[in-house]
Design a protein around this motif. Structure first.
Motif, PDB file in Angstrom:
ATOM      1  N   ALA A  52      34.069  96.113  -4.479  1.00 11.68           N
ATOM      2  CA  ALA A  52      34.618  96.120  -3.204  1.00 11.68           C
ATOM      3  C   ALA A  52      35.535  96.401  -1.993  1.00 11.68           C
ATOM      4  CB  ALA A  52      33.219  94.807  -2.702  1.00 11.68           C
ATOM      5  N   THR A  53      36.117  95.737  -2.352  1.00 15.56           N
ATOM      6  CA  THR A  53      36.952  95.710  -1.152  1.00 15.56           C
ATOM      7  C   THR A  53      37.527  96.809  -0.802  1.00 15.56           C
ATOM      8  OG1 THR A  53      37.499  93.550  -0.950  1.00 15.56           O
ATOM      9  CG2 THR A  53      39.173  94.741  -0.164  1.00 15.56           C
ATOM     10  N   THR A  54      38.118  97.740  -1.836  1.00 17.97           N
ATOM     11  CA  THR A  54      38.767  98.659  -2.040  1.00 17.97           C
ATOM     12  C   THR A  54      37.848 100.143  -1.794  1.00 17.97           C
ATOM     13  OG1 THR A  54      39.871  98.248  -4.877  1.00 17.97           O
ATOM     14  CG2 THR A  54      40.373 100.440  -4.433  1.00 17.97           C
ATOM     15  N   ALA A  55      36.412  99.728  -2.686  1.00 20.77           N
ATOM     16  CA  ALA A  55      34.990 101.075  -2.069  1.00 20.77           C
ATOM     17  C   ALA A  55      36.067 100.850  -0.340  1.00 20.77           C
ATOM     18  CB  ALA A  55      34.051 100.878  -2.486  1.00 20.77           C
ATOM     19  N   GLN A  56      35.250  99.301   0.500  1.00 21.12           N
ATOM     20  CA  GLN A  56      34.922  99.638   1.591  1.00 21.12           C
ATOM     21  C   GLN A  56      36.781 100.177   2.492  1.00 21.12           C
ATOM     22  OE1 GLN A  56      32.547  98.771   3.328  1.00 21.12           O
ATOM     23  NE2 GLN A  56      33.385  99.943   5.147  1.00 21.12           N
ATOM     24  N   ALA A  57      37.351  99.809   1.410  1.00 22.29           N
ATOM     25  CA  ALA A  57      39.042 100.531   2.311  1.00 22.29           C
ATOM     26  C   ALA A  57      38.773 102.546   2.027  1.00 22.29           C
ATOM     27  CB  ALA A  57      39.761  99.925   1.772  1.00 22.29           C
ATOM     28  N   GLU A  58      38.064 102.622   1.049  1.00 22.02           N
ATOM     29  CA  GLU A  58      38.448 104.071   1.240  1.00 22.02           C
ATOM     30  C   GLU A  58      37.052 104.890   1.928  1.00 22.02           C
ATOM     31  OE1 GLU A  58      38.732 106.013  -2.482  1.00 22.02           O
ATOM     32  OE2 GLU A  58      39.202 103.991  -3.349  1.00 22.02           O
ATOM     33  N   VAL A  59      36.018 104.005   1.932  1.00 26.43           N
ATOM     34  CA  VAL A  59      35.472 104.057   3.272  1.00 26.43           C
ATOM     35  C   VAL A  59      35.573 104.842   4.933  1.00 26.43           C
ATOM     36  CG1 VAL A  59      32.977 103.961   4.519  1.00 26.43           C
ATOM     37  CG2 VAL A  59      32.911 103.538   1.935  1.00 26.43           C
ATOM     38  N   ASN A  60      36.437 103.224   5.197  1.00 27.04           N
ATOM     39  CA  ASN A  60      37.398 103.016   6.068  1.00 27.04           C
ATOM     40  C   ASN A  60      37.973 104.426   6.320  1.00 27.04           C
ATOM     41  OD1 ASN A  60      36.129 100.665   6.990  1.00 27.04           O
ATOM     42  ND2 ASN A  60      37.450  99.687   6.374  1.00 27.04           N
ATOM     43  N   GLU A  61      38.495 105.164   5.375  1.00 29.31           N
ATOM     44  CA  GLU A  61      39.697 106.102   5.477  1.00 29.31           C
ATOM     45  C   GLU A  61      39.341 107.523   5.321  1.00 29.31           C
ATOM     46  OE1 GLU A  61      43.538 107.538   2.550  1.00 29.31           O
ATOM     47  OE2 GLU A  61      42.950 105.244   2.417  1.00 29.31           O
ATOM     48  N   ILE A  62      38.314 107.844   4.362  1.00 30.25           N
ATOM     49  CA  ILE A  62      37.558 108.881   4.475  1.00 30.25           C
ATOM     50  C   ILE A  62      36.558 109.090   4.561  1.00 30.25           C
ATOM     51  CG2 ILE A  62      39.369 109.781   2.545  1.00 30.25           C
ATOM     52  CD1 ILE A  62      37.453 109.744   0.586  1.00 30.25           C
ATOM     53  N   GLY A  63      35.885 108.019   4.658  1.00 29.11           N
ATOM     54  CA  GLY A  63      34.048 108.227   5.508  1.00 29.11           C
ATOM     55  C   GLY A  63      33.392 108.468   4.317  1.00 29.11           C
ATOM     56  N   TYR A  64      32.237 107.767   4.823  1.00 31.17           N
ATOM     57  CA  TYR A  64      30.649 107.491   3.562  1.00 31.17           C
ATOM     58  C   TYR A  64      30.507 108.707   3.572  1.00 31.17           C
ATOM     59  CZ  TYR A  64      29.641 103.147   5.791  1.00 31.17           C
ATOM     60  OH  TYR A  64      29.868 101.397   5.962  1.00 31.17           O
ATOM     61  N   LEU A  65      30.879 110.030   3.498  1.00 31.19           N
ATOM     62  CA  LEU A  65      30.625 110.624   2.860  1.00 31.19           C
ATOM     63  C   LEU A  65      31.576 111.512   1.607  1.00 31.19           C
ATOM     64  CD1 LEU A  65      28.468 113.126   5.341  1.00 31.19           C
ATOM     65  CD2 LEU A  65      28.093 112.302   3.907  1.00 31.19           C
ATOM     66  N   GLY A  66      32.546 111.205   1.938  1.00 32.55           N
ATOM     67  CA  GLY A  66      33.651 111.332   2.153  1.00 32.55           C
ATOM     68  C   GLY A  66      33.936 110.614   0.203  1.00 32.55           C
ATOM     69  N   TYR A  67      33.980 110.103   0.611  1.00 33.49           N
ATOM     70  CA  TYR A  67      33.967 108.672  -0.693  1.00 33.49           C
ATOM     71  C   TYR A  67      32.438 108.840  -1.342  1.00 33.49           C
ATOM     72  CZ  TYR A  67      33.726 104.327  -3.158  1.00 33.49           C
ATOM     73  OH  TYR A  67      34.030 103.834  -3.973  1.00 33.49           O
ATOM     74  N   ALA A  68      31.047 109.059  -0.646  1.00 35.22           N
ATOM     75  CA  ALA A  68      30.129 109.692  -2.048  1.00 35.22           C
ATOM     76  C   ALA A  68      31.123 110.994  -2.533  1.00 35.22           C
ATOM     77  CB  ALA A  68      29.294 110.038  -1.027  1.00 35.22           C
ATOM     78  N   LYS A  69      30.999 112.064  -2.136  1.00 33.45           N
ATOM     79  CA  LYS A  69      32.090 113.250  -2.914  1.00 33.45           C
ATOM     80  C   LYS A  69      32.856 112.749  -3.984  1.00 33.45           C
ATOM     81  CE  LYS A  69      34.127 117.568  -2.074  1.00 33.45           C
ATOM     82  NZ  LYS A  69      34.858 118.024  -1.228  1.00 33.45           N
ATOM     83  N   GLU A  70      34.269 111.934  -3.480  1.00 34.65           N
ATOM     84  CA  GLU A  70      35.185 111.505  -4.704  1.00 34.65           C
ATOM     85  C   GLU A  70      34.794 110.921  -5.989  1.00 34.65           C
ATOM     86  OE1 GLU A  70      38.379 109.687  -3.045  1.00 34.65           O
ATOM     87  OE2 GLU A  70      39.316 111.410  -1.685  1.00 34.65           O
ATOM     88  N   SER A  71      33.569 109.764  -4.930  1.00 37.17           N
ATOM     89  CA  SER A  71      32.410 109.608  -6.726  1.00 37.17           C
ATOM     90  C   SER A  71      32.274 110.315  -7.045  1.00 37.17           C
ATOM     91  CB  SER A  71      31.736 108.096  -5.335  1.00 37.17           C
ATOM     92  OG  SER A  71      32.578 106.899  -4.708  1.00 37.17           O
ATOM     93  N   ALA A  72      31.132 111.117  -6.613  1.00 39.18           N
ATOM     94  CA  ALA A  72      30.550 111.560  -7.517  1.00 39.18           C
ATOM     95  C   ALA A  72      31.610 112.518  -8.864  1.00 39.18           C
ATOM     96  CB  ALA A  72      29.700 113.179  -6.521  1.00 39.18           C
ATOM     97  N   GLU A  73      32.915 113.116  -7.696  1.00 40.43           N
ATOM     98  CA  GLU A  73      33.392 113.947  -8.619  1.00 40.43           C
ATOM     99  C   GLU A  73      34.277 113.054  -9.445  1.00 40.43           C
ATOM    100  OE1 GLU A  73      36.639 115.733  -5.681  1.00 40.43           O
ATOM    101  OE2 GLU A  73      35.008 117.288  -4.685  1.00 40.43           O
TER     102      GLU A  73
END
Length: 119
Positions: A52-73
């Motif tokens: 969760a901490t890692t995900a939150q850091a990535e969301v903070n860095e690239i935003g929710y949409l960016g994180y969703a896109k990376e996760s989907a990939e």
């Protein structure tokens, strides 16, 4: 009749005794699993918190949409890899291999979390 009532009472007592024995047997069989769950509860919590901490850091860095896109990939790539394994090795063997890898990763993460706790 009185005999039928006595029979029903005895049957109820015997059934209760059998139920108690069955429950005791199930509890006895479950003890190793219960111990395993207790042993891994805190490390699992730590692993999930780390995720969760890692995900939150990535969301903070690239935003929710960016994180969703990376996760989907990542999910797409892993799904394609899994599909390829199943295609080349057959469904049963492929699933066995994939599940072995997943379990191995889970065990490694739990062991790492336990080591962190000790140090």
């Amino acid at each position: 009749t009185q005999a039928t009532e006595k029979f029903e009472e005895a049957k109820t007592v015997v059934q209760a005794k059998l139920d108690d024995e069955r429950v005791a047997a199930v509890i006895e069989q479950a003890k190793p699993y219960i111990a395993l769950v207790k042993e891994n509860a805190e490390p699992a919590k730590d692993v999930l918190l780390d995720l969760a901490t890692t995900a939150q850091a990535e969301v903070n860095e690239i935003g929710y949409l960016g994180y969703a896109k990376e996760s989907a990939e990542v999910i797409r790539d892993q799904s394609l890899d899994a599909f390829e394994v199943c295609k080349t090795k057959g469904a049963v063997q492929g699933v066995k291999e994939i599940s072995t890898q997943v379990m191995s990763n889970v065990v490694n993460k739990l062991e790492d979390a336990k080591k962190k706790k000790r140090s």
